[in-house]
Design a protein around this motif. Structure first.
Motif, PDB file in Angstrom:
ATOM      1  N   ARG A  71     118.492  34.724 -66.297  1.00  0.00           N
ATOM      2  CA  ARG A  71     117.283  35.211 -66.970  1.00  0.00           C
ATOM      3  C   ARG A  71     116.404  36.021 -66.024  1.00  0.00           C
ATOM      4  N   GLY A 100     112.039  33.950 -71.718  1.00  0.00           N
ATOM      5  CA  GLY A 100     112.492  32.583 -71.979  1.00  0.00           C
ATOM      6  C   GLY A 100     112.175  31.619 -70.860  1.00  0.00           C
ATOM      7  N   GLU A 120     105.706  30.389 -70.475  1.00  0.00           N
ATOM      8  CA  GLU A 120     104.950  30.051 -71.667  1.00  0.00           C
ATOM      9  C   GLU A 120     103.465  30.296 -71.432  1.00  0.00           C
TER      10      GLU A 120
END
Length: 409
Positions: A103, A177, A180
């Protein structure tokens, strides 16, 4: 704040409140999401482990923690609960190192019309967040602090003439991903909030818990730093970047605790004239790592006090002299183990070169220079001296991310 403040009865009190309020009300009241990886199992019921720990801390100290207040991740909470005698089970399979690195390589970075190279805003923000993990600071950071600390980094290390807009990585890193944002009302999350809304709501952002847990491992953390640097920051002065992002410990194999004495010592006199009398002294309080002297003596004996790199045998006070060098440093941020497979017997010169990331051992066991054309030579190994290849690989990785020099001009 420390999980060590939580005791058995505090967990029971939090669990009782969980049952009384119900899961959804309990989590909403105390600012937690549902557990992704670890659940407390008690009397046939399952509880969100981190939420229970945060509320239990409130019962113990009066300070109720929210999800962003933890310096460690869910795995750290699980260890504390187990230490207290509770059963903790895993739910969903947490992501692993390969997921994290993949990622990081595939960040959705923008490319402006005047900048064909990928924007550095997201990689720089993630490096800054990794430094917080290395310092064991809370993973979630309020928007005002993020803007204050990350904004100048984007100016100093971003693409030339690129506008520094810390609000973009703060919000758009969610697309990776890995990240947050908490504290923005749900009805405002369809599009990026305006700066006025970020200032008004003061949301917090950071790595998701499962990735924050992974970054507590020093080896994974170094892999993440290397991935970001090699993928997005190839033309950046790494030493300057690490110094500004709080990652200065990654510019030496020994960590911050082993930097040369003159780096952090500013004691002196403004008078350039020759000093008289003994050198001044000052009282200090220091926390030092306790090394096993027996291990140091053992590695020197096994190697006959001969440097494993250059074969030199030094003498001092009419005795053989050598130094026991840790391959992966004991101090922060490397946190290597004090064990024989993590030790080399080196002369003072090669020890300095090794800790300074000027030489490394390649996968074939050859000692090479990182910045010059020095001839390679095999690392000598006594038959009874085991060396852990994982520690050598960690040191190579450090050398690799530090040997890059940005182009002149």
């Amino acid at each position: 704040m420390g999980l060590g403040d939580i005791q058995y009865d505090d967990i029971l009190a939090a669990a009782e409140e969980f049952r009384r309020l119900g899961r959804d009300n309990f989590l909403q009241t105390y600012g937690f999401g549902r557990a992704r990886s670890y659940e407390l199992v008690l009397d046939g019921m399952r509880y969100d482990s981190k939420a229970i720990a945060g509320v239990a801390h409130g019962h113990a100290t009066g300070d109720f923690l929210t999800a962003g207040d933890f310096s460690g991740g869910a795995a750290t909470v699980a260890r504390r609960l187990r230490d207290l005698g509770f059963v903790v089970e895993t739910g969903e399979t947490p992501p692993n190192r390969a997921t994290l690195l993949e990622r990081l390589r595939k960040l959705k970075v923008s490319r402006g019309p005047g900048h064909p190279a990928p924007s550095r805003h997201q990689p720089l923000s993630l490096l800054w967040a990794i430094s917080r993990a290395a310092d064991e600071r809370p993973r979630m950071t309020p928007w005002p602090r993020f803007r204050e600390e990350v904004g100048p980094l984007l100016v100093e290390f971003g693409l030339p003439n690129a506008k520094a807009t810390p609000e973009y990585p703060f919000w758009h890193l969610r697309g990776s991903g890995l990240w947050e944002v908490q504290g923005v009302p749900a009805e405002l999350t369809d599009a990026m909030p305006k700066l006025s809304l970020l200032d008004a709501h003061r949301p917090r952002a950071g790595f998701k818990e499962e990735f924050a847990d992974l970054l507590l491992d020093p080896v994974v953390r170094l892999d993440a730093i290397a991935t970001l640097c090699e993928t997005y920051l190839q033309d950046v002065d790494r030493q300057a970047l690490f110094a500004r992002t709080g990652l200065a410990g990654y510019t030496t194999a020994g960590g911050l605790a082993n930097l040369p004495e003159d780096v952090n010592d500013d004691v002196g006199t403004d008078d350039p004239a020759r000093a008289t009398g003994p050198a001044p002294r000052r009282d200090t309080n220091r926390s030092v790592i306790v090394r096993d002297a027996a291990l140091a003596r053992k590695v020197k004996a096994l190697e006959g006090d001969r440097c494993q790199v250059c074969d030199t045998t030094l003498r001092h006070l009419n005795r053989p002299y050598s130094q026991a060098a840790h391959i992966r440093g004991l101090g922060s941020p490397h946190h290597g183990p004090d064990e024989l497979p993590n030790l080399l017997c080196l002369c003072a010169n090669c020890h300095v070169l090794f800790d300074g990331l000027e030489i490394y051992v390649d996968p074939d066991g050859l000692v090479r220079g990182t910045r010059d054309g020095r001839a390679s030579r095999p690392l000598r190994r006594a038959p009874a001296h085991p060396i852990d290849e994982a520690h050598l690989a960690y040191h190579r990785n450090l050398c690799h991310i530090n040997d890059h020099k940005p182009p002149a001009g």
